[in-house]
Design a protein around this motif. Structure first.
Motif, PDB file in Angstrom:
ATOM      1  N   GLU A   6       0.856  -1.189   0.000  1.00  0.00           N
ATOM      2  CA  GLU A   6       0.000   0.000   0.000  1.00  0.00           C
ATOM      3  C   GLU A   6       0.890   1.236   0.000  1.00  0.00           C
ATOM      4  OE1 GLU A   6      -3.019   0.196   3.035  1.00  0.00           O
ATOM      5  OE2 GLU A   6      -3.360  -1.966   2.994  1.00  0.00           O
ATOM      6  N   LEU A   7       0.502   2.232  -0.797  1.00  0.00           N
ATOM      7  CA  LEU A   7       1.218   3.502  -0.827  1.00  0.00           C
ATOM      8  C   LEU A   7       0.199   4.628  -0.851  1.00  0.00           C
ATOM      9  CD1 LEU A   7       3.891   5.100  -1.068  1.00  0.00           C
ATOM     10  CD2 LEU A   7       3.641   4.930  -3.558  1.00  0.00           C
ATOM     11  N   ASP A   8       0.295   5.521   0.138  1.00  0.00           N
ATOM     12  CA  ASP A   8      -0.596   6.676   0.229  1.00  0.00           C
ATOM     13  C   ASP A   8       0.213   7.951   0.018  1.00  0.00           C
ATOM     14  OD1 ASP A   8      -2.186   4.600   1.212  1.00  0.00           O
ATOM     15  OD2 ASP A   8      -3.272   5.928   2.568  1.00  0.00           O
ATOM     16  N   LEU A   9      -0.263   8.788  -0.920  1.00  0.00           N
ATOM     17  CA  LEU A   9       0.382  10.049  -1.246  1.00  0.00           C
ATOM     18  C   LEU A   9      -0.649  11.163  -1.198  1.00  0.00           C
ATOM     19  CD1 LEU A   9       2.287   8.753  -4.424  1.00  0.00           C
ATOM     20  CD2 LEU A   9       3.167   8.848  -2.078  1.00  0.00           C
ATOM     21  N   SER A  36      -0.238  -5.585  -7.537  1.00  0.00           N
ATOM     22  CA  SER A  36      -0.402  -6.051  -6.159  1.00  0.00           C
ATOM     23  C   SER A  36      -0.373  -4.926  -5.131  1.00  0.00           C
ATOM     24  CB  SER A  36       0.692  -7.074  -5.828  1.00  0.00           C
ATOM     25  OG  SER A  36       1.972  -6.490  -5.946  1.00  0.00           O
ATOM     26  N   THR A  37      -0.221  -3.683  -5.585  1.00  0.00           N
ATOM     27  CA  THR A  37      -0.148  -2.532  -4.677  1.00  0.00           C
ATOM     28  C   THR A  37      -1.432  -1.713  -4.739  1.00  0.00           C
ATOM     29  OG1 THR A  37       2.240  -2.368  -5.070  1.00  0.00           O
ATOM     30  CG2 THR A  37       1.175  -0.486  -4.025  1.00  0.00           C
ATOM     31  N   LYS A  38      -1.916  -1.313  -3.577  1.00  0.00           N
ATOM     32  CA  LYS A  38      -3.030  -0.368  -3.489  1.00  0.00           C
ATOM     33  C   LYS A  38      -2.440   1.036  -3.433  1.00  0.00           C
ATOM     34  CE  LYS A  38      -6.935   0.933  -0.509  1.00  0.00           C
ATOM     35  NZ  LYS A  38      -7.613   0.660   0.791  1.00  0.00           N
ATOM     36  N   LEU A  39      -2.655   1.812  -4.464  1.00  0.00           N
ATOM     37  CA  LEU A  39      -2.120   3.167  -4.572  1.00  0.00           C
ATOM     38  C   LEU A  39      -3.235   4.160  -4.273  1.00  0.00           C
ATOM     39  CD1 LEU A  39       0.087   5.220  -5.399  1.00  0.00           C
ATOM     40  CD2 LEU A  39      -0.700   4.923  -7.774  1.00  0.00           C
ATOM     41  N   THR A  40      -3.042   4.968  -3.231  1.00  0.00           N
ATOM     42  CA  THR A  40      -4.065   5.906  -2.774  1.00  0.00           C
ATOM     43  C   THR A  40      -3.540   7.328  -2.811  1.00  0.00           C
ATOM     44  OG1 THR A  40      -5.068   4.244  -1.325  1.00  0.00           O
ATOM     45  CG2 THR A  40      -5.569   6.553  -0.853  1.00  0.00           C
ATOM     46  N   PHE A  41      -4.364   8.232  -3.296  1.00  0.00           N
ATOM     47  CA  PHE A  41      -4.060   9.659  -3.257  1.00  0.00           C
ATOM     48  C   PHE A  41      -5.041  10.333  -2.320  1.00  0.00           C
ATOM     49  CE2 PHE A  41      -2.111   8.382  -7.208  1.00  0.00           C
ATOM     50  CZ  PHE A  41      -0.937   9.133  -7.244  1.00  0.00           C
ATOM     51  N   ARG A  42      -4.511  10.986  -1.291  1.00  0.00           N
ATOM     52  CA  ARG A  42      -5.306  11.708  -0.307  1.00  0.00           C
ATOM     53  C   ARG A  42      -5.396  13.183  -0.687  1.00  0.00           C
ATOM     54  NH1 ARG A  42      -7.722   7.528   2.275  1.00  0.00           N
ATOM     55  NH2 ARG A  42      -6.192   5.989   2.988  1.00  0.00           N
ATOM     56  N   PRO A  43      -6.554  13.827  -0.472  1.00  0.00           N
ATOM     57  CA  PRO A  43      -6.688  15.232  -0.869  1.00  0.00           C
ATOM     58  C   PRO A  43      -5.874  16.174   0.022  1.00  0.00           C
ATOM     59  CG  PRO A  43      -8.663  14.484   0.280  1.00  0.00           C
ATOM     60  CD  PRO A  43      -7.808  13.278   0.077  1.00  0.00           C
ATOM     61  N   SER A  44      -5.205  17.101  -0.629  1.00  0.00           N
ATOM     62  CA  SER A  44      -4.499  18.176   0.076  1.00  0.00           C
ATOM     63  C   SER A  44      -4.883  19.483  -0.598  1.00  0.00           C
ATOM     64  CB  SER A  44      -2.977  17.960   0.017  1.00  0.00           C
ATOM     65  OG  SER A  44      -2.532  17.816  -1.317  1.00  0.00           O
ATOM     66  N   LYS A 104     -14.492  10.938   0.362  1.00  0.00           N
ATOM     67  CA  LYS A 104     -13.937  12.231   0.759  1.00  0.00           C
ATOM     68  C   LYS A 104     -12.496  12.125   1.262  1.00  0.00           C
ATOM     69  CE  LYS A 104     -15.788  12.066   5.488  1.00  0.00           C
ATOM     70  NZ  LYS A 104     -16.642  12.763   6.481  1.00  0.00           N
ATOM     71  N   TYR A 105     -12.073  10.898   1.569  1.00  0.00           N
ATOM     72  CA  TYR A 105     -10.713  10.697   2.075  1.00  0.00           C
ATOM     73  C   TYR A 105      -9.702  10.442   0.958  1.00  0.00           C
ATOM     74  CZ  TYR A 105     -13.341  10.154   6.387  1.00  0.00           C
ATOM     75  OH  TYR A 105     -14.201  10.357   7.441  1.00  0.00           O
ATOM     76  N   GLY A 106     -10.173  10.353  -0.304  1.00  0.00           N
ATOM     77  CA  GLY A 106      -9.261  10.177  -1.414  1.00  0.00           C
ATOM     78  C   GLY A 106      -9.718   9.127  -2.394  1.00  0.00           C
ATOM     79  N   ILE A 107      -8.806   8.726  -3.249  1.00  0.00           N
ATOM     80  CA  ILE A 107      -9.094   7.743  -4.284  1.00  0.00           C
ATOM     81  C   ILE A 107      -8.003   6.685  -4.298  1.00  0.00           C
ATOM     82  CG2 ILE A 107      -7.936   9.135  -6.072  1.00  0.00           C
ATOM     83  CD1 ILE A 107     -10.113   8.065  -8.019  1.00  0.00           C
ATOM     84  N   SER A 108      -8.411   5.414  -4.449  1.00  0.00           N
ATOM     85  CA  SER A 108      -7.459   4.297  -4.433  1.00  0.00           C
ATOM     86  C   SER A 108      -7.550   3.535  -5.747  1.00  0.00           C
ATOM     87  CB  SER A 108      -7.754   3.346  -3.272  1.00  0.00           C
ATOM     88  OG  SER A 108      -7.586   3.989  -2.028  1.00  0.00           O
ATOM     89  N   PHE A 109      -6.380   3.122  -6.228  1.00  0.00           N
ATOM     90  CA  PHE A 109      -6.274   2.371  -7.473  1.00  0.00           C
ATOM     91  C   PHE A 109      -5.588   1.034  -7.209  1.00  0.00           C
ATOM     92  CE2 PHE A 109      -5.866   6.893  -8.344  1.00  0.00           C
ATOM     93  CZ  PHE A 109      -6.804   7.103  -9.348  1.00  0.00           C
ATOM     94  N   ALA A 110      -5.904   0.058  -8.059  1.00  0.00           N
ATOM     95  CA  ALA A 110      -5.198  -1.218  -8.032  1.00  0.00           C
ATOM     96  C   ALA A 110      -4.040  -1.132  -9.015  1.00  0.00           C
ATOM     97  CB  ALA A 110      -6.127  -2.357  -8.418  1.00  0.00           C
ATOM     98  N   LYS A 112      -7.497   0.353 -12.363  1.00  0.00           N
ATOM     99  CA  LYS A 112      -8.870   0.254 -11.864  1.00  0.00           C
ATOM    100  C   LYS A 112      -9.020   1.019 -10.551  1.00  0.00           C
ATOM    101  CE  LYS A 112     -10.162  -4.149 -14.015  1.00  0.00           C
ATOM    102  NZ  LYS A 112      -8.977  -4.268 -14.888  1.00  0.00           N
ATOM    103  N   ILE A 113     -10.137   1.716 -10.408  1.00  0.00           N
ATOM    104  CA  ILE A 113     -10.432   2.431  -9.163  1.00  0.00           C
ATOM    105  C   ILE A 113     -11.015   1.442  -8.166  1.00  0.00           C
ATOM    106  CG2 ILE A 113     -11.825   4.231  -8.083  1.00  0.00           C
ATOM    107  CD1 ILE A 113     -11.715   5.759 -10.737  1.00  0.00           C
ATOM    108  N   ILE A 114     -10.380   1.332  -7.005  1.00  0.00           N
ATOM    109  CA  ILE A 114     -10.866   0.449  -5.946  1.00  0.00           C
ATOM    110  C   ILE A 114     -11.948   1.138  -5.128  1.00  0.00           C
ATOM    111  CG2 ILE A 114     -10.218  -0.818  -3.855  1.00  0.00           C
ATOM    112  CD1 ILE A 114      -7.393  -1.026  -4.977  1.00  0.00           C
TER     113      ILE A 114
END
Length: 218
Positions: free
Chosen positions: A5-8, A42-50, A33-39, A27-29
């Motif tokens: 998992e990686l959150d940015l 094997s890694t869950k890539l998440t972008f959090r709003p700033s 309101k806390y962000g968006i996660s992609f597949a 693909k969007i997982i």
């Protein structure tokens, strides 16, 4: 090591959704309101709003090691591939037994597709977003990378990457399947002239069979 998992951060969730879903084909997982996660494999890539943070990261995606030129052509249809050593756009990391290319995402992040020839991950499937295997690298920035390296190694049982000796302003921790790239603050992010800065990052990873979580503040 394996990044699971990686959150940015991103100042623009909407255009990040468009870039990673429509251009890169991830693909969007989930999205809330806390962000968006992609597949990303094997890694869950998440972008959090700033807001007005303007974060810029460097991270890499592993691709099948027989698909570098195909992936290059696939991405070149929608993004400008960055020049590494003029006029070349393919970086040859001979000591890593790997080759890669770079481009910017909508946020200005320096994104890399890398093929590692020491890994057994060839594919016969035509390249698309589903061909991405994982997020395999994330960059961390510090005013004292030697100290940061020592702390990470002690706390998370990490070690210096066997294929990359330590340098004064550049230390790599991990293995072929997952790497933390430690660089000095205000160092140019290769292959650009963008100066490295530290931004909030969260990563969940497996190391020596143990699941670990690390959060870095800016």
């Amino acid at each position: 090591m394996k990044i699971i998992e990686l959150d940015l951060l991103t100042d623009d969730v909407n255009n990040t959704a468009i870039f990673y879903n429509e251009i890169m084909g991830l693909k969007i997982i989930s999205r809330d309101k806390y962000g968006i996660s992609f597949a990303a494999g094997s890694t869950k890539l998440t972008f959090r709003p700033s807001e007005n943070v303007k974060p810029v990261y460097h991270f890499a995606f592993d691709i099948p090691n027989n698909k570098l030129q195909e992936a290059f052509a696939w991405m070149e249809k929608n993004v400008e591939i960055l020049v590494v050593i003029p006029p070349d756009k393919i970086a040859d990391f001979y000591n890593w037994n790997a080759k890669s290319f770079y481009f910017y995402d909508n946020n200005g992040n320096i994104v890399e597709f890398i093929a590692r020839y020491s890994l057994d991950n060839t594919s016969e499937k035509p390249f698309d977003g589903d061909s991405i295997l994982s997020v395999s690298e994330i960059g961390f920035v510090s005013k004292n990378i030697e100290k940061l390296s020592d702390e990470m190694c002690a706390k998370y049982n990490l070690s210096v990457f066997s294929k990359q000796p330590k340098r004064d302003k550049f230390i790599v921790l991990g293995t072929d399947t997952g790497l933390f790239i430690l660089v000095d603050e205000n160092r140019d992010w290769y292959p650009t002239s963008i100066k490295s800065k530290s931004f909030w990052t969260k990563v969940v990873f497996y190391n020596n069979g143990i699941k670990r979580e690390m959060e870095i503040s800016d």
